[in-house]
Design a protein around this motif. Sequence first.
Motif, PDB file in Angstrom:
ATOM      1  N   UNK A 120      -8.601  67.734  20.029  1.00  0.00           N
ATOM      2  CA  UNK A 120      -8.039  69.196  20.097  1.00  0.00           C
ATOM      3  C   UNK A 120      -9.084  70.307  20.199  1.00  0.00           C
ATOM      4  N   UNK A 121      -8.894  71.436  20.995  1.00  0.00           N
ATOM      5  CA  UNK A 121      -9.988  72.436  20.860  1.00  0.00           C
ATOM      6  C   UNK A 121     -10.585  72.667  19.575  1.00  0.00           C
ATOM      7  N   UNK A 125     -14.731  72.455  18.588  1.00  0.00           N
ATOM      8  CA  UNK A 125     -15.122  73.147  18.027  1.00  0.00           C
ATOM      9  C   UNK A 125     -15.930  72.980  16.402  1.00  0.00           C
ATOM     10  N   UNK A 126     -14.950  72.203  15.974  1.00  0.00           N
ATOM     11  CA  UNK A 126     -15.513  71.767  14.436  1.00  0.00           C
ATOM     12  C   UNK A 126     -16.480  70.728  14.320  1.00  0.00           C
ATOM     13  N   UNK A 127     -16.405  69.990  15.439  1.00  0.00           N
ATOM     14  CA  UNK A 127     -17.374  68.881  15.517  1.00  0.00           C
ATOM     15  C   UNK A 127     -18.073  68.730  16.939  1.00  0.00           C
ATOM     16  N   UNK A 128     -18.720  69.662  17.208  1.00  0.00           N
ATOM     17  CA  UNK A 128     -19.319  69.577  18.644  1.00  0.00           C
ATOM     18  C   UNK A 128     -20.339  68.809  19.181  1.00  0.00           C
ATOM     19  N   UNK A 129     -20.975  68.057  17.964  1.00  0.00           N
ATOM     20  CA  UNK A 129     -21.946  66.761  18.515  1.00  0.00           C
ATOM     21  C   UNK A 129     -21.262  65.645  18.174  1.00  0.00           C
TER      22      UNK A 129
END
Length: 164
Positions: A120-121, A125-129
């Motif tokens: 999900x977006x 966003x919470x786990x970008x890497x």
Amino acid sequence: MRRARRGEPSAPLTAVVNLVGGFAMGGRLHETPVDEFERLLRLNLRPTYLTCHAALPHLVAGGGGSIVCVSARAVERPFPGASAYLTAKTAVLGLVGALAAEYGGDGVRANAVLPGVIDTPANRAAMPDSDRAGWVAPERIAETVRFLCGDVPVNGARVPVDGP
């Protein structure tokens, strides 16, 4: 699908899907404040109970149907910092098992889906890497839920939904 107008009989309830829930990372259990532990129980277990509590009389009166609840794949693969979340999602599985036993004779089937990390977006966003190779597309979860809501002889199942 047309909604019934006032005074018209509505179609019987045949399926209920409980999707409400949420995740929060925390410390180990002794580092998790009781308020946070209870918050995750309220967020993940209470809506499941309330939804089922309200729907069951209608499902029983209509001759049966399906309840599908969302737990988490992580209950089978625990990780540090998620004791409150994992406890709540495991409790959802306990409730589903109890519903399957208590209402199976009434034609009500209760099952759970256990998705992995959902693509999900918000999760991106919470786990970008993060490596997203194993993340689950929401459409895969929807397909599994739709199957379990159908007229299938499955009751009390814990269905994992993994990525591609």
